[in-house]
Design an enzyme around this catalytic site. Structure first.
Site, PDB file in Angstrom:
ATOM      1  N   SER A   1       0.856  -1.165   0.000  1.00  0.00           N
ATOM      2  CA  SER A   1       0.000   0.000   0.000  1.00  0.00           C
ATOM      3  C   SER A   1       0.901   1.226   0.000  1.00  0.00           C
ATOM      4  CB  SER A   1      -0.893  -0.009   1.247  1.00  0.00           C
ATOM      5  OG  SER A   1      -1.104   1.309   1.682  1.00  0.00           O
ATOM      6  N   LYS A   2       0.907   1.887  -1.149  1.00  0.00           N
ATOM      7  CA  LYS A   2       1.845   2.999  -1.304  1.00  0.00           C
ATOM      8  C   LYS A   2       1.638   4.056  -0.226  1.00  0.00           C
ATOM      9  CE  LYS A   2       2.651   2.401  -6.174  1.00  0.00           C
ATOM     10  NZ  LYS A   2       2.723   2.986  -7.488  1.00  0.00           N
ATOM     11  N   ARG A   3       0.375   4.287   0.080  1.00  0.00           N
ATOM     12  CA  ARG A   3       0.089   5.369   1.013  1.00  0.00           C
ATOM     13  C   ARG A   3       0.747   5.140   2.387  1.00  0.00           C
ATOM     14  NH1 ARG A   3      -5.965   6.558   0.461  1.00  0.00           N
ATOM     15  NH2 ARG A   3      -5.391   6.337  -1.708  1.00  0.00           N
ATOM     16  N   ASP A   4       0.793   3.869   2.769  1.00  0.00           N
ATOM     17  CA  ASP A   4       1.319   3.571   4.098  1.00  0.00           C
ATOM     18  C   ASP A   4       2.837   3.540   4.159  1.00  0.00           C
ATOM     19  OD1 ASP A   4      -1.195   3.318   4.936  1.00  0.00           O
ATOM     20  OD2 ASP A   4      -1.245   1.136   4.850  1.00  0.00           O
ATOM     21  N   ASN A   5       3.448   3.502   2.998  1.00  0.00           N
ATOM     22  CA  ASN A   5       4.884   3.266   3.010  1.00  0.00           C
ATOM     23  C   ASN A   5       5.694   4.404   2.403  1.00  0.00           C
ATOM     24  OD1 ASN A   5       5.347   0.320   3.957  1.00  0.00           O
ATOM     25  ND2 ASN A   5       3.502   0.305   2.698  1.00  0.00           N
TER      26      ASN A   5
END
Ligand code: GLU
Length: 313
Positions: free
Chosen positions: A243-247
């Site tokens: 999940s790009k947003r979390d990383n």
């Protein structure tokens, strides 16, 4: 194949400014930096900014700052795809001259409906060849397609070994230019790497399926193919797509500040390298110097997985 024995490689990192670097793209950047630097080569930065609607303002700067923060300095000027449009048109004309390119009036939806089998992933919809012998009357050109060869296209990946793909079965005749004149990724990336003298492309294995198309284009244009090395992807828990947003690396800079080395060590472990304990707490340039000094391609992971690290470790 480039002669890797005599010339140091020219590697590159080519992010799209559609978002900040996440831990997965950071791992790819580190891998390509290490592959180039460990062999005494150069490492270039290119911003893939052709896909204007998907770009997010400020992201190119954000990416550059993140790379610098981790000590991943590039050589020379940054190149921008948007500055290469003239060259793309030149090479598109060369492809046209082969007689293998034709205009296509099919929409994405028409192609999806015509596909007899579900396509393996989003990287291409198998094109059934509807406009191979001419567009239907009155249709507008939606793309320019390149005829694929009847035989397989193969290349040797430095990590994955021999990769062969039958382009006809995978994607059929594929677009090299859109109807509005914008060049498609497959052709653009070939031209970019050629213009900048790139001899080594290290990137995530999500791009492995499109590499045979690029190798095919290189052959038609008489361009030498770079050496390729596709790296398994960083995933979320249980192998889930990251999940790009979390990383996003830069979003966490508050908590990572001063501990970039910890994340870098996590990236190296993900890449199968074994940094010694005495590098814990060391600055990034020292960690990278160690890693470039003993980088071992045979230790790269066979499959992707989580990159486990926490600022407190
Ligand atoms: N710009 C592409 C991406 O961010 C990578 C292109 C390449 O490495 O060839 O996915």
């Amino acid at each position: 194949m480039p002669d890797e024995t005599t010339k140091p490689p020219v590697g590159r990192f080519a992010p799209s400014p559609t978002g900040a670097l996440h831990t997965g793209s950071l791992a790819t950047a580190v891998a390509s930096w290490l592959m180039a630097r460990s062999a005494g080569g150069r490492w270039l930065l290119r911003i893939d900014d052709l896909d204007v609607p998907r770009q997010v303002p400020g992201m190119a700067d954000d990416i550059m700052e993140t790379l610098e923060l981790f000590g991943l300095y590039w050589d020379g000027e940054i190149s921008w795809q948007s500055s290469n449009r003239e060259a793309y048109q030149h090479y598109f004309s060369e492809l046209l001259a082969t007689g293998l390119v034709y205009p296509c009036g099919c929409s994405r939806r028409e192609i999806a409906q015509a596909a007899s089998a579900p396509h393996p992933d989003d990287d291409c919809l198998p094109y059934p060849g509807t406009c191979r012998d001419g567009m239907r009357e009155g249709a507008t050109v939606r793309s320019w397609r390149l005829r694929v060869p009847p035989e397989q296209v193969c290349f040797h990946d430095l990590h994955k070994g021999m990769i062969c793909q039958h382009l006809g079965e995978r994607c059929g005749d594929f677009a090299v230019r859109r109807g509005d004149g914008e060049i498609a990724y497959q052709l653009a990336v070939v031209v970019d790497d050629h213009l900048t003298g790139v001899t080594q492309v290290v990137r995530g294995e999500d791009l492995l399926p499109s590499t045979p198309r690029q190798v095919y284009i290189q052959g038609l244009l008489g361009l030498e193919s770079p050496a390729y090395c596709h790296i398994p992807l960083v995933t979320g828990p249980g192998g889930a797509k990251l999940s790009k947003r979390d990383n996003l690396v830069s979003h966490h800079l508050g908590s990572w500040r001063g501990k970039e080395g910890t994340l870098l060590l996590g990236v190296l472990r993900f890449l199968g390298q074994e940094p010694p304990r005495d590098l814990v707490g060391a600055p990034c340039d020292e960690i990278l110097r160690w890693a470039a000094g003993c980088f071992d391609i045979t230790r790269l992971p066979v499959a992707g997985g989580e990159l486990v690290v926490s600022p407190g470790s």
